[in-house]
Scaffold this motif. Sequence first.
Motif, short mmCIF file in Angstrom:
data_model
loop_
_atom_site.label_atom_id
_atom_site.label_comp_id
_atom_site.label_asym_id
_atom_site.label_seq_id
_atom_site.Cartn_x
_atom_site.Cartn_y
_atom_site.Cartn_z
N SER A 120 1.74 6.40 -1.84
CA SER A 120 1.39 7.62 -1.23
C SER A 120 2.36 7.90 0.13
O SER A 120 2.60 9.18 0.49
CB SER A 120 0.04 7.43 -0.56
OG SER A 120 0.00 6.22 0.57
N THR A 121 3.23 6.97 0.31
CA THR A 121 4.29 7.08 1.27
C THR A 121 5.61 7.49 0.52
O THR A 121 6.59 7.90 1.44
CB THR A 121 4.40 6.02 2.08
OG1 THR A 121 4.93 4.77 1.38
CG2 THR A 121 3.21 5.48 2.89
N LEU A 122 5.93 7.33 -0.64
CA LEU A 122 7.11 7.75 -1.37
C LEU A 122 7.01 9.13 -1.59
O LEU A 122 6.14 9.78 -2.00
CB LEU A 122 7.25 6.87 -2.94
CG LEU A 122 7.06 5.40 -2.33
CD1 LEU A 122 7.15 4.88 -4.12
CD2 LEU A 122 8.44 5.00 -1.97
N LYS A 177 -1.10 2.71 -1.19
CA LYS A 177 -0.61 3.02 0.13
C LYS A 177 0.82 3.16 0.05
O LYS A 177 1.34 4.19 0.62
CB LYS A 177 -1.07 2.00 0.98
CG LYS A 177 -0.71 2.38 2.44
CD LYS A 177 -1.26 1.26 3.60
CE LYS A 177 -0.64 1.60 5.17
NZ LYS A 177 -1.26 0.63 5.70
N GLU A 178 1.59 2.43 -0.65
CA GLU A 178 2.79 2.51 -0.78
C GLU A 178 3.43 3.82 -1.44
O GLU A 178 4.32 4.56 -1.01
CB GLU A 178 3.79 1.16 -1.37
CG GLU A 178 5.11 1.47 -1.26
CD GLU A 178 5.77 0.07 -1.98
OE1 GLU A 178 7.03 -0.02 -2.20
OE2 GLU A 178 5.11 -0.79 -2.69
#
Length: 450
Positions: free
Chosen positions: A55-57, A52-53
Amino acid sequence: MDSQQERTSRQQRHGIGGIGWAIIGTVFFGSLLAIGILPRLSQRSELEAAVKEASTLPSVNVMTAHRAAATTNLELPGSVVALNQTTIYARSTGYLRRWYADIGDRVQAGQLLAEIDSPDTDQQVLQAKAELAQAQANVSQTRASLAKGVADLKQARANLLLALQSWQRWKVLVNQGAVAQQDADTRYATYQANLANVEAAQNTVNSDSANVEAAQANVFASRANFQRYSVLQSYKKVTAPFAGVITARNVNSGALITGGTGNTNTSNTTSTSNTTGTSSTNTSLYTIAAYDALNVNVSVPQSSSALVQAGQTAQITVRELPQRVFSGKVVRTSNAIDPNTRTLLTQLEVQNLDGALRPGMYATVKFAINRPNPPFVIPGSALVVNAEGTQVATVTKNQTVHYQKVGVGRDYGTEIEITSGLTGNESLITTPTVDETEGLRVQPVAQKAK
């Protein structure tokens, strides 16, 4: 009865034990199951959180720098110049009688190019010749005078000897009382007179000897003057100092020529054969250039100056001859960097027996440079130039952006050399933007270097 009760009691005890063991087993296997599932559930949660992290970078394309080739070509512009070129001036003053060579003519060393009518020089030669003859006659005359003086000196010495002997005899006779003292004194006076005559004759001989030496020196001077004017007279015929091609003719027949070194007004000179109306005083006659061997001057950048050495060969091409490749050799450098252009003047020699190359041509010189420690090469888009200097954006092991200062070398357009600041293991962002600041966490996407 007792036996039946005992059997029933044993059966109940056996039943309770089985249930207990079943419960214990269930608890045991449940514990094992919990031990195996809980870590997996925890890891799965962490993985899901990481995904999830991630995918946000923001994702960035990264690559690693590669080494440049050990041998590289260095192409530089050059200028073709004649190996030997000079302007021919007249040494004799007069009028141009006739010229025999025009622009484009190939001439040999010593070939007659022009003739000059020089009456003043002709008269000076005649005058110098007459002065030489007069000086030679004067030498003969002074030598004759010297010879007469030597003869007179010999006669005076003979008379002196006779007078001395006569005086000595009369002196003896006076002592004997045979003659009067007056007669002895007369003989002594005669002796003194002859002694004076000898001294005068000796002085005359010395003077005549000096006159002979002076006359001989005058002959040498007159002969040198005569030879000088004879040489000037020979300059009436203008010849080629070396084999080459006539690149300029600056006078026509009848033009007044002043012997000198080109300090007169040459603004009317032209390199064409049609120089009509050239009536002004002009000592510049021709310009001649040797074409069999030419020089190519190249300005090598300071960054590459240490890689070019005397004796190194290079390929030379010109746009007008696309199918020809000439071979040149570095013969010399200026050994000094021009402070205005930061370049090293380098001179190559190229053979031009067929005359294909011409002085003044623009040429391209290609050096094959061997580099023992070739630099890294990166895409030009990976370079960042700002107030902090010249940098590249890298991605660290912690997936954060870090800007590294670098030194640049040659620029190939799409790629550029990095001479310092990289080890080759860095992950370089191929196209950094202003959003990718120092310390920003990013998701690198590897790309292969082209």
